[in-house]
Design an enzyme around this catalytic site. Structure first.
Site, PDB file in Angstrom:
ATOM      1  N   ASN A 111       8.334 -56.138 -51.618  1.00 13.00           N
ATOM      2  CA  ASN A 111       8.438 -54.996 -50.713  1.00 13.00           C
ATOM      3  C   ASN A 111       8.897 -55.485 -49.347  1.00 13.00           C
ATOM      4  O   ASN A 111       8.671 -56.649 -48.986  1.00 13.00           O
ATOM      5  CB  ASN A 111       7.069 -54.317 -50.574  1.00 13.00           C
ATOM      6  N   HIS A 113       8.411 -54.528 -45.297  1.00 11.56           N
ATOM      7  CA  HIS A 113       7.513 -53.762 -44.434  1.00 11.56           C
ATOM      8  C   HIS A 113       7.970 -53.899 -42.992  1.00 11.56           C
ATOM      9  O   HIS A 113       8.282 -55.010 -42.544  1.00 11.56           O
ATOM     10  CB  HIS A 113       6.075 -54.269 -44.578  1.00 11.56           C
ATOM     11  N   SER A 140       8.985 -57.804 -42.534  1.00  5.33           N
ATOM     12  CA  SER A 140       8.523 -58.849 -43.443  1.00  5.33           C
ATOM     13  C   SER A 140       8.837 -58.460 -44.878  1.00  5.33           C
ATOM     14  O   SER A 140       8.665 -57.303 -45.258  1.00  5.33           O
ATOM     15  CB  SER A 140       7.003 -59.039 -43.322  1.00  5.33           C
ATOM     16  N   ASP A 149      -0.006 -53.847 -48.315  1.00  2.00           N
ATOM     17  CA  ASP A 149       0.755 -54.667 -47.363  1.00  2.00           C
ATOM     18  C   ASP A 149       0.079 -56.011 -47.071  1.00  2.00           C
ATOM     19  O   ASP A 149       0.236 -56.573 -45.984  1.00  2.00           O
ATOM     20  CB  ASP A 149       0.975 -53.903 -46.043  1.00  2.00           C
TER      21      ASP A 149
END
Length: 219
Positions: A111, A113, A140, A149
């Site tokens: 992912n 972020h 990030s 996260d």
């Protein structure tokens, strides 16, 4: 795995600008792999058209058709498994994934972020950075684990916060960083340089003590 073998699935909910960055990098030969499916939980997601223009198969799996998160995620996992992805990329997929889904794809689920994690997990990261008076902000790329996260960070990109920045201007500037950082990290994964082992990110076979960070100067 050879360089040409990486099969990538991308999950989106919106315009797909990070998807476009990946499509461009693949088309330019920067990433050794191909996107085998783009799935969205929203039929109106603009990223679906980006994928179609690139000749990538798309699918809409509306979350409203399912009674709960776990049922939806089980259906999503089943759809992903039909294309046997080596890597699942979250590119603006606005769903919190269930523990069962994350565990099924752990180590091949990433992912991006919009903060310098571990700062500002969750939403409204740009406003929170401004409220805190941060002088530096960024994004990030991390492996996804069940905690939100909180997965191990692979790499980051940063820029200075301007006195004149608003949440909107900071979002725009950070998004430009995202379009550089995400293709870079996916390239590292495709080249076999990055992997998650025992819950830690390894780069070129060595555990990272801290993630590498790209600086953007003053765009």
């Amino acid at each position: 795995m050879t360089r040409a073998d990486l099969r990538i699935a991308v999950l989106i909910s919106g315009s797909g600008s990070n998807l476009q960055a990946l499509l461009d990098a693949i088309a330019g030969g920067e990433i050794a792999g191909r996107i085998v499916r783009v799935i969205s939980n929203r039929a109106e997601a603009g990223g679906l058209e980006r994928a179609r223009r690139a000749g990538v198969e798309t699918e809409v799996l509306p979350h409203g058709d399912y009674p709960d998160r776990e049922t939806y995620d089980a259906a999503l996992a089943a759809r992903l498994n039909t294309v046997s992805p080596d890597l699942v990329v979250l590119a603006g997929f606005m769903r919190i994934l269930s523990d069962g889904f994350v565990e099924a794809f752990q180590g091949r689920l990433v992912n991006i972020h919009p903060s310098l994690l571990p700062a500002y997990r969750g939403l409204h990261t740009h406003a929170r950075a401004l409220q805190a008076g941060d002088r530096e902000h960024g994004c990030s790329v991390h492996y996804v684990i069940p905690a939100l996260d909180a997965g191990p960070v692979i790499a980051q990109a940063s820029l200075p916060v301007h006195e004149t920045d608003t949440p909107e201007s900071l979002e725009t500037r950070v998004r430009t960083l995202e379009h550089r950082l995400y293709p870079l990290v996916v390239r590292w994964i495709a080249d076999g340089r990055v992997a998650m082992r025992a819950g830690r990110v390894c780069l070129d076979g060595e555990p990272l003590s801290r993630p590498p960070c790209i600086t953007a100067g003053t765009p």
